[in-house]
Design a protein around this motif. Sequence first.
Motif, PDB file in Angstrom:
ATOM      1  N   VAL A  72       0.847  -1.192   0.000  1.00 20.42           N
ATOM      2  CA  VAL A  72       0.000   0.000   0.000  1.00 20.42           C
ATOM      3  C   VAL A  72       0.886   1.246   0.000  1.00 20.42           C
ATOM      4  O   VAL A  72       1.882   1.319   0.720  1.00 20.42           O
ATOM      5  N   ALA A  73       0.497   2.216  -0.823  1.00 23.79           N
ATOM      6  CA  ALA A  73       1.279   3.442  -0.969  1.00 23.79           C
ATOM      7  C   ALA A  73       0.890   4.444   0.114  1.00 23.79           C
ATOM      8  O   ALA A  73       0.396   5.535  -0.155  1.00 23.79           O
ATOM      9  N   ILE A  74       1.136   4.060   1.359  1.00 25.45           N
ATOM     10  CA  ILE A  74       0.833   4.895   2.517  1.00 25.45           C
ATOM     11  C   ILE A  74       2.006   4.797   3.481  1.00 25.45           C
ATOM     12  O   ILE A  74       2.576   3.719   3.659  1.00 25.45           O
ATOM     13  N   ALA A  75       2.346   5.915   4.101  1.00 27.51           N
ATOM     14  CA  ALA A  75       3.312   5.880   5.201  1.00 27.51           C
ATOM     15  C   ALA A  75       2.562   5.423   6.440  1.00 27.51           C
ATOM     16  O   ALA A  75       1.789   6.182   7.027  1.00 27.51           O
ATOM     17  N   VAL A  76       2.749   4.173   6.834  1.00 26.43           N
ATOM     18  CA  VAL A  76       1.937   3.585   7.896  1.00 26.43           C
ATOM     19  C   VAL A  76       2.794   2.695   8.781  1.00 26.43           C
ATOM     20  O   VAL A  76       3.695   1.998   8.308  1.00 26.43           O
ATOM     21  N   THR A  77       2.517   2.737  10.085  1.00 29.11           N
ATOM     22  CA  THR A  77       3.057   1.770  11.040  1.00 29.11           C
ATOM     23  C   THR A  77       1.902   0.906  11.498  1.00 29.11           C
ATOM     24  O   THR A  77       0.911   1.419  12.024  1.00 29.11           O
ATOM     25  N   ALA A  78       1.993  -0.387  11.275  1.00 28.01           N
ATOM     26  CA  ALA A  78       0.929  -1.317  11.641  1.00 28.01           C
ATOM     27  C   ALA A  78       1.454  -2.294  12.687  1.00 28.01           C
ATOM     28  O   ALA A  78       2.515  -2.898  12.502  1.00 28.01           O
ATOM     29  N   LEU A  79       0.698  -2.433  13.775  1.00 32.05           N
ATOM     30  CA  LEU A  79       1.097  -3.304  14.879  1.00 32.05           C
ATOM     31  C   LEU A  79      -0.035  -4.272  15.174  1.00 32.05           C
ATOM     32  O   LEU A  79      -1.177  -3.855  15.402  1.00 32.05           O
ATOM     33  N   SER A  80       0.277  -5.558  15.183  1.00 36.42           N
ATOM     34  CA  SER A  80      -0.708  -6.561  15.556  1.00 36.42           C
ATOM     35  C   SER A  80      -0.938  -6.522  17.061  1.00 36.42           C
ATOM     36  O   SER A  80      -0.205  -5.864  17.810  1.00 36.42           O
ATOM     37  N   GLY A  81      -1.948  -7.255  17.513  1.00 43.26           N
ATOM     38  CA  GLY A  81      -2.193  -7.330  18.948  1.00 43.26           C
ATOM     39  C   GLY A  81      -0.990  -7.866  19.706  1.00 43.26           C
ATOM     40  O   GLY A  81      -0.642  -7.370  20.782  1.00 43.26           O
ATOM     41  N   ASP A  82      -0.331  -8.898  19.141  1.00 42.77           N
ATOM     42  CA  ASP A  82       0.863  -9.453  19.791  1.00 42.77           C
ATOM     43  C   ASP A  82       2.010  -8.444  19.800  1.00 42.77           C
ATOM     44  O   ASP A  82       2.759  -8.332  20.777  1.00 42.77           O
ATOM     45  N   ALA A  83       2.157  -7.692  18.694  1.00 40.56           N
ATOM     46  CA  ALA A  83       3.235  -6.715  18.618  1.00 40.56           C
ATOM     47  C   ALA A  83       3.033  -5.586  19.623  1.00 40.56           C
ATOM     48  O   ALA A  83       4.003  -5.052  20.174  1.00 40.56           O
ATOM     49  N   LEU A  84       1.787  -5.212  19.890  1.00 35.95           N
ATOM     50  CA  LEU A  84       1.521  -4.187  20.896  1.00 35.95           C
ATOM     51  C   LEU A  84       2.068  -4.621  22.254  1.00 35.95           C
ATOM     52  O   LEU A  84       2.703  -3.835  22.971  1.00 35.95           O
ATOM     53  N   ALA A  85       1.821  -5.881  22.611  1.00 37.89           N
ATOM     54  CA  ALA A  85       2.306  -6.392  23.894  1.00 37.89           C
ATOM     55  C   ALA A  85       3.830  -6.485  23.901  1.00 37.89           C
ATOM     56  O   ALA A  85       4.479  -6.133  24.898  1.00 37.89           O
ATOM     57  N   GLU A  86       4.421  -6.946  22.803  1.00 40.51           N
ATOM     58  CA  GLU A  86       5.875  -7.092  22.743  1.00 40.51           C
ATOM     59  C   GLU A  86       6.589  -5.755  22.911  1.00 40.51           C
ATOM     60  O   GLU A  86       7.662  -5.675  23.522  1.00 40.51           O
ATOM     61  N   LYS A  87       6.003  -4.689  22.361  1.00 41.72           N
ATOM     62  CA  LYS A  87       6.627  -3.373  22.406  1.00 41.72           C
ATOM     63  C   LYS A  87       6.189  -2.552  23.619  1.00 41.72           C
ATOM     64  O   LYS A  87       6.472  -1.361  23.691  1.00 41.72           O
ATOM     65  N   SER A  88       5.470  -3.176  24.549  1.00 43.06           N
ATOM     66  CA  SER A  88       4.987  -2.497  25.764  1.00 43.06           C
ATOM     67  C   SER A  88       4.084  -1.320  25.427  1.00 43.06           C
ATOM     68  O   SER A  88       4.095  -0.289  26.106  1.00 43.06           O
ATOM     69  N   VAL A  89       3.307  -1.452  24.354  1.00 41.54           N
ATOM     70  CA  VAL A  89       2.319  -0.439  23.986  1.00 41.54           C
ATOM     71  C   VAL A  89       1.018  -0.829  24.673  1.00 41.54           C
ATOM     72  O   VAL A  89       0.212  -1.591  24.155  1.00 41.54           O
ATOM     73  N   MET A  90       0.824  -0.303  25.883  1.00 37.04           N
ATOM     74  CA  MET A  90      -0.330  -0.673  26.690  1.00 37.04           C
ATOM     75  C   MET A  90      -1.498   0.285  26.505  1.00 37.04           C
ATOM     76  O   MET A  90      -2.647  -0.073  26.765  1.00 37.04           O
ATOM     77  N   ARG A  91      -1.203   1.520  26.094  1.00 36.87           N
ATOM     78  CA  ARG A  91      -2.222   2.543  25.904  1.00 36.87           C
ATOM     79  C   ARG A  91      -1.906   3.359  24.655  1.00 36.87           C
ATOM     80  O   ARG A  91      -0.812   3.245  24.085  1.00 36.87           O
ATOM     81  N   GLN A  92      -2.864   4.205  24.286  1.00 35.69           N
ATOM     82  CA  GLN A  92      -2.674   5.037  23.110  1.00 35.69           C
ATOM     83  C   GLN A  92      -1.424   5.893  23.227  1.00 35.69           C
ATOM     84  O   GLN A  92      -0.682   6.076  22.263  1.00 35.69           O
ATOM     85  N   GLY A  93      -1.154   6.432  24.426  1.00 37.73           N
ATOM     86  CA  GLY A  93       0.008   7.281  24.619  1.00 37.73           C
ATOM     87  C   GLY A  93       1.326   6.580  24.372  1.00 37.73           C
ATOM     88  O   GLY A  93       2.332   7.222  24.057  1.00 37.73           O
ATOM     89  N   ASP A  94       1.351   5.237  24.511  1.00 38.35           N
ATOM     90  CA  ASP A  94       2.589   4.484  24.292  1.00 38.35           C
ATOM     91  C   ASP A  94       2.914   4.308  22.815  1.00 38.35           C
ATOM     92  O   ASP A  94       4.018   3.871  22.478  1.00 38.35           O
ATOM     93  N   LEU A  95       1.974   4.637  21.925  1.00 33.36           N
ATOM     94  CA  LEU A  95       2.210   4.444  20.493  1.00 33.36           C
ATOM     95  C   LEU A  95       3.385   5.268  19.983  1.00 33.36           C
ATOM     96  O   LEU A  95       4.040   4.888  19.014  1.00 33.36           O
ATOM     97  N   GLN A  96       3.664   6.423  20.641  1.00 31.64           N
ATOM     98  CA  GLN A  96       4.783   7.239  20.176  1.00 31.64           C
ATOM     99  C   GLN A  96       6.114   6.528  20.363  1.00 31.64           C
ATOM    100  O   GLN A  96       7.119   6.923  19.754  1.00 31.64           O
ATOM    101  N   ASN A  97       6.142   5.486  21.183  1.00 33.70           N
ATOM    102  CA  ASN A  97       7.372   4.715  21.369  1.00 33.70           C
ATOM    103  C   ASN A  97       7.543   3.631  20.314  1.00 33.70           C
ATOM    104  O   ASN A  97       8.553   2.929  20.310  1.00 33.70           O
TER     105      ASN A  97
END
Length: 748
Positions: A72-97
């Motif tokens: 897809v011709a979009i600048a996008v970061t896509a994270l699966s449910g498992d990837a959210l947990a692996e990267k310690s993205v617990m809330r919306q605010g953690d997405l910047q990490n």
Amino acid sequence: MMMGPAPLTSVQTLSRRVGAALLIGTILSASPALAQSAPAPAETAAPQADPAPESKDIVVTAQRRRESVQTVAIAVTALSGDALAEKSVMRQGDLQNAAPGLSITKAGLTDSINIRGIGLASGSPQVTNGVSTYLDGVFQPPIASAGQFYDMAGVEVLRGPQGTLSGANSTGGAIYMTTKKPELGKFGGSASIGYGNYNNLNANVALNIPVTDTLAIRFAGLANTRDSYYKDLGTAHAAPDRLSEHDARLQALWKSGGFSALGKVELIERNTGGYAYRPIATTQFSADRAKTAAPWTVDYDTNPSNFERATLTNLELKYQFEGGLTILSRTAYLNKRINNVYDVDGTSLSSGTGVDGSALAQLGQNQFVREREYSQEINIISPDTGRFKYVVGAYGQRNKVNVRINNTTNGAVSLYIEPDTDKELIGLFGQASYQLTDKFQIEAGLRYSHFHVDGSGGVYSPARTLLVPQTGSEGDGRVTGKITLNYKPDANNLIYVFAARGYKNGGINPPGGTFAPETVMDYEAGWKSTLFNRHLRTQIGAFYNDYKNFQEDIINQTSGSSGVTNLANATIKGFEASFQGHVGALSVDGGLSFVDSSLSSFSLINKWLVPSQFSGYPQCTGSNAARCYNYNPDITTSSGGPNLFSPKWTWNIGAQYKIETGHDITVTPRLNYAYVGSQWAYVTYAAATDLINAHGVLNGSIAIDKGDLRFEVYGSNLANSFYVVGQSGKNEFYGAPREYGVRFSTKF
């Protein structure tokens, strides 16, 4: 097609307008759609669609189809449910990490979500956010911020103007958060419980029940409690930022033949113990910083509180014809409410003289905000096969915002601020792609958006005398769109260039004043590759944004409240890169963003010169001499500079190693590090008050898996860094200290 400016009076009226708009789109698209449903003759058969993404591919759905992020011709970061947990993205605010170019800073009532420096930098209900946030396809108002992620299918962060499918309020980008849906014919679920320092007790559960062959329901729930990070040295004995959160989500899916109906009801309740304000250095109350110099300490004489409630409902109806043509309808109603009590000065000081020479007073605020949203969207989506693919649709949204604020001085009400806002947004859109050759594809999309807002209410003295009416009306509309050329030299590479136009509606600066819509032209080029036998995936892109009538948040001199001015111009340019790689048991991923922005000069009221006890007071005119302030001496000129909340550099990197120990047991240690560069929070560009310094956060975990069972030891902010994460008024907020604990989870 022009839409009338009259406001909607009901959801039914909104649906009729959208339905009429859809009828036109249906007529225009019916013939090619039906033609696509018949097989092409062998000698003229169109190229087959790309094979379905492999299980390890990252999938995005923001364009209404399931597509690999590499195609897809979009600048996008896509994270699966498992990837959210692996990267310690617990809330919306953690997405910047985890997403380059994204910054999320605390601002009290609303978080400032910015992508490439564009988003929301105002708490005013008159200001539209430039980054649109969606939960299960439904636009989310910025109040009552998103809670902890649980039972998630994934998150997609789209960077840059999304002027075709996402609509008028996405000049900076869009965030799509998707929960897991019910599954037919499958009984199962998951459960997790954890405990950490600060008495952090967290539990969530999800259960999928196949009721019949055509009906399934899914229940998911969350409970989370945590003590405050802060010690209050004052008389209030407050516990700001403590957490008590409960969330329950019920979904039902019924499917028969090509028809499916998916309904969702979600209830959210959150009590955070109030916002942890601390006065910024050199400001009026910063004399009290001597008592609060230690990290994570406050000194309050008012006990702050914060109570959020939200009810989210969503009905998705879908019918897929035999040839693959799909009609999708999504109807939603949201009701978000928030009650706050603030210690506005952030101190126990109530007498004497501040560092700016003004008299001190005990300042507080009681606040209630309610936002109700009605929305309806209908899409017609072509089959996935063939050279020509398209999506056409219509969208309608109405928001009613009610604000009730009591400002207090030394315990007595000094000002009542009571604006009511009624907004309406209508959109017609279409996007299509055509496969010119096996290697070249062209995509184009258009959207027409119409916006209207009415304001009422007023600012009142303690005797309920009207000081400033909060009235006004504004309406506007714009055509936005995108044209893209894609080149795929082979199955492992995509090169694209596109131009896109974005738009953010105007609004009102009560009493009676208005500000103009903001538009942007975005030019981008990118390259996505899959290398070394699929062991490495990369995404690289560069962009240039040219903004007209850029909307900047200021103090409206007439009312003394938050307002907006339009700048002559603003430019933002930069590049982004991310990768995901794996070699054997080692997996590594990361992202990098560089953003260079420039705002033109303009005049404004310097908020640092206004004594805090006069915040929100209207300009003195002679008829309000008892409750007013003369802002004229405090007007200054900004020389221009970088856009607010726009760090020049952000980057993140993570690595994990999967160790096979035998007996079906694996041990996986993982480390993540994220860096957010320095950013400006106010356009006077004074380093002592306006600069939010750069910070880095190190997170880690060790997971032990045996079949469907997992035991995990986790830690966040392992270096226990003390850093600023946002501002509100003359106060600032800080990031969480080091947290650690254990979690046990299972799937069944």
